[in-house]
Design an enzyme around this catalytic site. Structure first.
Site, PDB file in Angstrom:
ATOM      1  CB  THR A 112     -84.976 -20.297  17.019  1.00 26.19           C
ATOM      2  OG1 THR A 112     -85.406 -21.007  18.177  1.00 26.19           O
ATOM      3  CG2 THR A 112     -84.125 -21.234  16.160  1.00 26.19           C
ATOM      4  CE1 TYR A 136     -87.844 -22.191  13.321  1.00 24.67           C
ATOM      5  CE2 TYR A 136     -87.722 -22.783  15.650  1.00 24.67           C
ATOM      6  CZ  TYR A 136     -87.841 -21.822  14.659  1.00 24.67           C
ATOM      7  OH  TYR A 136     -87.948 -20.501  15.008  1.00 24.67           O
TER       8      TYR A 136
END
Length: 303
Positions: A112, A136
């Site tokens: 990400t 995350y």
């Protein structure tokens, strides 16, 4: 090449399977539970990132792995950080171990762009320092470090793809901006907009995202090496831009509810120039109008 796709039943996973098949590879879909048919998959194998025996079975007789399975909701990760590290980090460690035991040495990993946090320099390039703003992103960064260490030990060739906002097509997440904006054209809901709607994000078409993974399989570095690429449109669209694009595509007005400004980054844009130059890939379908039109066509066809 026989390529195992973890998370093959997910939004991006299904598109990656289709892209690999289109390029002449033999995608093998790894899923937690059997469900709908996965177009393009040569075979389906049931396995779980946290079940080592099933992972060892899943990687048998494959040449490479596209690893997309994991948890992806930033806000949820703040409430359940250990769950995110368990699945995204420990699950990746389990996969790496199964690959090593099975003699599989090629990996493309879905990471990400949120790993960069909120840097002042935009668009974001791969040389920015990591500053994960939530568990995350932290769990993905930890997985990246493990992958790079395995490469350093001479056991792996890896390509890491950092994405931001994948959109378009049959997006199953109704909490994302474009599905919410489309829903707000029906009169059944309203789109809550924080502040003046000027926050800018980078949106990447689902097909462009999938093609980046297939390109990654075809451009893996030498054994013992890793490479990291940002994959995005390279262009920013504000919330207001998205609203206008939805109104153009649907011919309907988006019902908007204004809310106070939120503590959020003003702009996050990915610089994909390295991926464009080195992977023979481009985000050719990732204009905001093309993404929204595709999402709207998919919604219309389902009704």
């Amino acid at each position: 090449m026989r390529v195992l796709v973890t998370g093959a039943n997910g939004y991006v996973g299904r598109a990656v399977v289709a892209s690999l098949a289109h390029r002449g590879h033999e995608p093998i879909a790894m899923v937690r539970t059997r469900g709908k048919e996965i177009a393009g998959a040569e075979r389906v194998r049931v396995a779980d990132l946290l079940d080592h025996e099933s992972l060892c079975r899943a990687v048998q007789d494959v040449d490479a792995v596209c690893h997309l399975a994991g948890l992806t909701r930033a806000r949820e990760s703040v409430e359940h950080p250990l769950r995110y590290f368990r699945v995204n980090t420990a699950g990746t460690l389990g996969l790496l171990d199964a690959m090593a035991r099975g003699g599989v040495h090629r990996l493309v990993f879905a990471s990400t762009g949120s790993i960069y946090g909120t840097p002042d320099r935009q668009p974001m390039t791969e040389d920015l320092p990591a500053a994960p703003p939530h568990p995350y992103a932290g769990s993905k960064l930890a997985a990246e470090l493990a992958i790079e260490a395995q490469c350093g030990a001479g056991e792996l060739s890896a390509l890491i793809i950092r994405m931001l906002n994948v959109a378009g097509g049959d997006d199953p997440d109704p909490t994302r901006l474009i599905p919410r904006a489309i829903s707000a054209t029906t009169g059944e809901s309203v789109l809550a907009v924080n502040g003046d709607g000027s926050a800018v994000r980078d949106y990447l078409h689902i097909a462009d995202a999938a093609d980046a993974f297939a390109a990654g399989i075809d451009h893996l570095p030498a054994l013992g090496h890793s490479a990291t690429y940002n994959v995005g449109s390279g262009a920013g669209s504000s919330v207001n831009d998205v609203i206008v694009a939805v109104e153009r595509a649907t011919g309907q007005r988006v019902s908007v509810e204004s809310r106070p400004p939120a503590a959020e980054p003003g702009i996050l844009i990915s610089d994909p120039s390295r991926a464009i130059a080195e992977l023979e890939w481009s985000p050719g379908r990732s204009s905001i109008d093309a993404i929204v039109q595709d999402a709207w066509s998919t919604v219309s066809a389902s009704h």
